[in-house]
Scaffold this active site. Structure first.
Site, PDB file in Angstrom:
ATOM      1  N   TYR A 142      -1.341  -4.697  -2.520  1.00 22.51           N
ATOM      2  CA  TYR A 142      -0.413  -5.806  -2.260  1.00 22.51           C
ATOM      3  C   TYR A 142      -1.033  -7.166  -2.574  1.00 22.51           C
ATOM      4  O   TYR A 142      -0.330  -8.155  -2.686  1.00 22.51           O
ATOM      5  CB  TYR A 142       0.067  -5.778  -0.803  1.00 22.51           C
ATOM      6  CG  TYR A 142       0.939  -4.579  -0.461  1.00 22.51           C
ATOM      7  CD1 TYR A 142       1.134  -3.557  -1.371  1.00 22.51           C
ATOM      8  CD2 TYR A 142       1.560  -4.470   0.767  1.00 22.51           C
ATOM      9  CE1 TYR A 142       1.907  -2.458  -1.077  1.00 22.51           C
ATOM     10  CE2 TYR A 142       2.351  -3.370   1.077  1.00 22.51           C
ATOM     11  CZ  TYR A 142       2.509  -2.363   0.143  1.00 22.51           C
ATOM     12  OH  TYR A 142       3.279  -1.269   0.439  1.00 22.51           O
ATOM     13  N   LYS A 192      -6.330   9.132  -1.044  1.00 19.07           N
ATOM     14  CA  LYS A 192      -5.928   9.958  -2.187  1.00 19.07           C
ATOM     15  C   LYS A 192      -7.172  10.139  -3.050  1.00 19.07           C
ATOM     16  O   LYS A 192      -7.212   9.788  -4.239  1.00 19.07           O
ATOM     17  CB  LYS A 192      -4.778   9.239  -2.932  1.00 19.07           C
ATOM     18  CG  LYS A 192      -4.110  10.042  -4.010  1.00 19.07           C
ATOM     19  CD  LYS A 192      -3.240  11.172  -3.493  1.00 19.07           C
ATOM     20  CE  LYS A 192      -2.646  11.960  -4.650  1.00 19.07           C
ATOM     21  NZ  LYS A 192      -2.096  13.257  -4.238  1.00 19.07           N
ATOM     22  N   ASP A 224      -0.446  12.686   0.716  1.00 25.43           N
ATOM     23  CA  ASP A 224       0.724  13.556   0.566  1.00 25.43           C
ATOM     24  C   ASP A 224       0.752  14.616   1.663  1.00 25.43           C
ATOM     25  O   ASP A 224       1.806  14.906   2.254  1.00 25.43           O
ATOM     26  CB  ASP A 224       0.785  14.177  -0.842  1.00 25.43           C
ATOM     27  CG  ASP A 224      -0.585  14.494  -1.432  1.00 25.43           C
ATOM     28  OD1 ASP A 224      -1.593  14.120  -0.804  1.00 25.43           O
ATOM     29  OD2 ASP A 224      -0.656  15.120  -2.495  1.00 25.43           O
ATOM     30  N   ASP A 248       1.775   1.394   5.024  1.00 29.28           N
ATOM     31  CA  ASP A 248       3.135   0.838   5.020  1.00 29.28           C
ATOM     32  C   ASP A 248       4.155   1.984   5.015  1.00 29.28           C
ATOM     33  O   ASP A 248       5.103   2.024   5.812  1.00 29.28           O
ATOM     34  CB  ASP A 248       3.291  -0.033   3.761  1.00 29.28           C
ATOM     35  CG  ASP A 248       4.533  -0.888   3.785  1.00 29.28           C
ATOM     36  OD1 ASP A 248       5.274  -0.840   4.784  1.00 29.28           O
ATOM     37  OD2 ASP A 248       4.776  -1.602   2.799  1.00 29.28           O
ATOM     38  N   ASP A 252       6.511   3.789   8.455  1.00 32.25           N
ATOM     39  CA  ASP A 252       7.972   3.929   8.522  1.00 32.25           C
ATOM     40  C   ASP A 252       8.364   5.389   8.730  1.00 32.25           C
ATOM     41  O   ASP A 252       9.353   5.686   9.402  1.00 32.25           O
ATOM     42  CB  ASP A 252       8.636   3.381   7.251  1.00 32.25           C
ATOM     43  CG  ASP A 252       8.962   1.895   7.390  1.00 32.25           C
ATOM     44  OD1 ASP A 252       8.271   1.224   8.183  1.00 32.25           O
ATOM     45  OD2 ASP A 252       9.891   1.414   6.716  1.00 32.25           O
TER      46      ASP A 252
END
Ligand code: NAD
Length: 369
Positions: A142, A192, A224, A248, A252
């Site tokens: 970001y 990852k 994942d 992020d 959620d």
């Protein structure tokens, strides 16, 4: 008996509605426990753009820097969606986080026993869920540079940069281990590493930090796999620590696991005060101004503020217990109603929900029942 200065940034949409209820609860904490909270209010987001042309006016930043903690509602809305990037409400929030150097975002994900039916997961899967996501907040994709659009061979192309230093990784991982040491002593570090170089550095630094916390168990999990485990067996997690974008997305998903995004609080901590507290949800323009928004995410953010910025653990727990009590007594804002059997609940407005929690706290109802 302490005195604390709280900067209030209600923001846009339902932000002011939920912050009003959070302040109501904080005032009861002050009265009941003998503390003084001094509030000062500032502009951020779309309302700040309308008033000053900037989503984070310099006065707002000064106000926050002079406070012990910052309590924010939410920013954004369709009215400001077409503005250039520098003027977008969300830019104001990102700039605030950057300027306050709050590098760790804490999102507790708790399934209240009385709310398991609000989760899309089966009750036996979600019951007992209680984990904490620690998301790195000021680095990674970001913020990395270059971040730009260019033309190549007559085609538009875009680049974002995923970059981390060992210092950026180390400080958030230390915080996660420290928190896990006070909980069930398990850290799940999510990356990852099978594909990304930045994740391989992440894993290396996590292993180094872990040596300083022999009492805490560490596991590594690919992002994942973590996304899948969170809906298969959410009770297996204690503290999840991960980089900015993975955090992020996973946080959620955590909101989805427990049912309503309106319920989740967050804390963003840095090396020094002030820390920033905000509900996880956005400005919900679809329901703004109707008095139906769920204020519990904002109220539970107050509990985090008491715990992390004021070091008032008993007061923080009292707020959390008051929320749990009101839910167990059957009070619900509309977003918390289950798809079937909604008739069994007492549907309340935003301000009624704030009143119920404030009353339960004032009368110390959870302890008396
Ligand atoms: P949102 O979280 O605002 O809303 C998603 C859905 O959840 C909507 O249906 C909304 O009605 C519902 N909802 C959210 N909070 C609720 C609450 N407290 N009580 C009851 N229902 C609630 O996300 P969105 O619709 O994707 O975004 C709306 C605006 O908010 C956008 O401008 C977005 O950029 C902004 N946003 C801001 C923040 C922030 O300020 N931290 C975070 C996310 C989105």
């Amino acid at each position: 008996m302490g005195t604390y200065t709280i900067a209030l940034l209600p923001g846009d949409g339902i932000g002011p509605e939920v912050i009003t209820e959070a302040v109501k609860v904080l005032e009861v904490v002050g009265d009941s426990f003998g503390h003084t909270f001094r509030f000062s209010e500032g502009l951020i987001g779309g309302r700040a753009v309308d008033a000053t042309g900037f989503p984070l006016p310099p006065e707002t930043l000064d106000l926050c820097r002079g406070a012990d903690a910052v309590l924010l509602g939410a920013v954004g809305g369709p009215k400001w969606d077409g503005l250039p990037s520098a003027q977008r409400p969300e830019t104001g929030l990102l700039d605030l986080r950057k300027n306050l150097r709050v590098y760790a975002n804490l999102r507790p994900v708790v399934a209240y026993p009385s709310l398991v039916e609000a989760s899309p997961l089966r009750p036996e899967v979600v019951s007992g869920t209680d984990f904490l996501i620690v998301r790195e907040l000021t680095g990674g994709l970001y913020f990395g540079k270059p971040k730009e659009r260019t033309q190549r061979n007559g085609q538009r192309q875009a680049v974002d940069t995923l970059i981390y230093t060992e210092e950026e990784i180390g400080r958030v991982v230390h915080l996660a281990f420290g928190l896990a040491a006070q909980r069930r002593k398990l850290v799940t570090s999510v990356d990852k590493a099978n594909v990304l170089e930045s994740s391989r550095l992440w894993r290396e630094v996590v292993n180094e930090v872990a040596k300083g916390y022999p009492e805490v168990r560490l596991e590594h999990m690919l992002v994942d796999a973590c996304a899948m485990e969170m809906v298969r067996r959410p009770t297996r997690f204690d503290v999840i620590v991960t980089e900015n974008m993975f955090g992020d997305i996973l946080s959620d998903e955590g909101a989805g696991v427990v049912g309503s995004i309106g319920l989740l609080p967050s804390a963003s901590l840095g090396a020094s005060p002030p820390a920033l507290y905000e509900p996880v949800h956005g400005s919900a323009p679809d329901i703004a101004g109707q008095g139906i928004a769920n204020p519990l995410g904002a109220i539970l953010s107050v509990a985090l503020l008491l715990r992390h910025s004021c070091n008032l653990e008993a007061e923080a727990r009292a707020v959390e217990e008051a929320v749990a009590y009101v839910l167990s007594a059957g009070y619900r804002t509309r977003d918390l109603l289950p798809p079937v059997g909604a008739g069994e609940y007492k549907v309340v407005s935003t301000s009624q929900m704030g009143d119920m929690v404030a009353h339960a706290l004032k009368e110390n109802v959870p302890r008396k029942t």
